[in-house]
Write an enzyme that holds these catalytic residues in place. Structure first.
Site, PDB file in Angstrom:
ATOM      1  N   CYS A 176       0.778  -1.187  -0.138  1.00 53.07           N
ATOM      2  CA  CYS A 176      -0.107  -0.123  -0.152  1.00 53.07           C
ATOM      3  C   CYS A 176       1.048   1.223  -0.082  1.00 53.07           C
ATOM      4  O   CYS A 176       1.696   1.448  -0.854  1.00 53.07           O
ATOM      5  CB  CYS A 176      -0.981  -0.040   1.186  1.00 53.07           C
ATOM      6  SG  CYS A 176      -2.345   0.983   0.961  1.00 53.07           S
ATOM      7  N   HIS A 234      -3.920  -4.235  -0.309  1.00 52.99           N
ATOM      8  CA  HIS A 234      -3.749  -5.089   0.863  1.00 52.99           C
ATOM      9  C   HIS A 234      -3.782  -6.592   0.682  1.00 52.99           C
ATOM     10  O   HIS A 234      -4.928  -7.094   0.869  1.00 52.99           O
ATOM     11  CB  HIS A 234      -4.587  -4.610   1.878  1.00 52.99           C
ATOM     12  CG  HIS A 234      -4.189  -3.142   2.426  1.00 52.99           C
ATOM     13  ND1 HIS A 234      -3.275  -2.743   3.192  1.00 52.99           N
ATOM     14  CD2 HIS A 234      -4.890  -1.888   2.026  1.00 52.99           C
ATOM     15  CE1 HIS A 234      -3.591  -1.484   3.675  1.00 52.99           C
ATOM     16  NE2 HIS A 234      -4.222  -0.968   2.648  1.00 52.99           N
ATOM     17  N   GLU A 277      -3.037  -8.651   2.860  1.00 48.28           N
ATOM     18  CA  GLU A 277      -3.411  -9.349   4.230  1.00 48.28           C
ATOM     19  C   GLU A 277      -4.975  -8.888   4.315  1.00 48.28           C
ATOM     20  O   GLU A 277      -5.550  -9.531   5.392  1.00 48.28           O
ATOM     21  CB  GLU A 277      -2.931  -8.402   5.449  1.00 48.28           C
ATOM     22  CG  GLU A 277      -3.078  -6.997   5.543  1.00 48.28           C
ATOM     23  CD  GLU A 277      -2.651  -6.170   4.778  1.00 48.28           C
ATOM     24  OE1 GLU A 277      -2.685  -4.863   4.841  1.00 48.28           O
ATOM     25  OE2 GLU A 277      -1.909  -6.448   3.607  1.00 48.28           O
TER      26      GLU A 277
END
Length: 202
Positions: free
Chosen positions: A79, A182, A184
């Site tokens: 990011c 992202h 994650e």
């Protein structure tokens, strides 16, 4: 052991947890010796470009990052961390980045699009790479950003998303990798990308 750089820009624990989900041992740190000893380094980030660069300077981490990149260690920016890999950003002014990948961070300017770009977009593969193994155009990842990378050489882009322009989603130059979205927060697709990252390290 993967060092997750702690420079007060948030989202560290989610990255740490996601690494564990794919069997990678992470450590959240700003200790230069730990960064030097790590197998790879992850530079996460949420917030403003200028603040992030200022924090890297404040914690005296830029020379350590430069030295590790120079010796060939893999660095993954996520990011805002990906945006820092470029030469400069025009977010609220003009600010220098780490200059690992030639290019600039610019604002979305097309009319009638929502800014920030927030939500799920599919990835379009620009060139083959082990990073996008088992990733196809039906696979979506989660973006949150108002500025995007404009690289000097689009061959540095492994995959992009369409959002008024071709938005680089995954970039790589040598041992420096960036993901604008992202992983994650990108469910099973994000985990697959992190598994691919793990395979690159092995």
């Amino acid at each position: 052991m993967i060092a997750i750089v702690d420079y007060d820009v948030g989202n560290l624990k989610n990255v740490y947890t996601a690494l564990g989900d794919v069997g990678l041992e992470g450590i959240i740190t700003r200790d230069k010796k730990v960064l030097d000893q790590a197998e790879a380094i992850i530079l996460p980030g949420v917030g403003a470009f200028s603040d992030a660069m200022e924090n890297l300077r404040k914690f005296d981490l830029i020379d350590t990052l430069n030295a590790n990149v120079k010796k060939g260690k893999i660095l993954l920016g996520i990011c805002l961390g990906m945006q820092l890999l470029f030469d400069k950003s025009y977010e609220d002014g003009e600010f220098s980045g780490l200059s690992y990948i030639p290019g600039e961070i610019v604002k979305f300017t097309a009319p009638n699009i929502k800014i920030p770009h927030m939500g799920w977009n599919n990835l379009i593969i620009n060139r083959e790479s082990p990073l996008v193994k088992n990733i196809g155009t039906e696979d979506y990842v989660y973006f949150v950003h108002s500025y995007y990378a404009n690289p000097v050489d689009f061959n540095d882009v492994i995959a992009y998303a369409e959002y008024s322009v071709k938005v680089p989603g995954i970039v790589q130059r040598g041992n420096v990798i960036g993901m604008q979205f992202h992983p994650e927060k990108s469910s099973t697709v994000g985990l697959q990308l992190l598994k691919n990252f793990k395979e690159i390290l092995s």
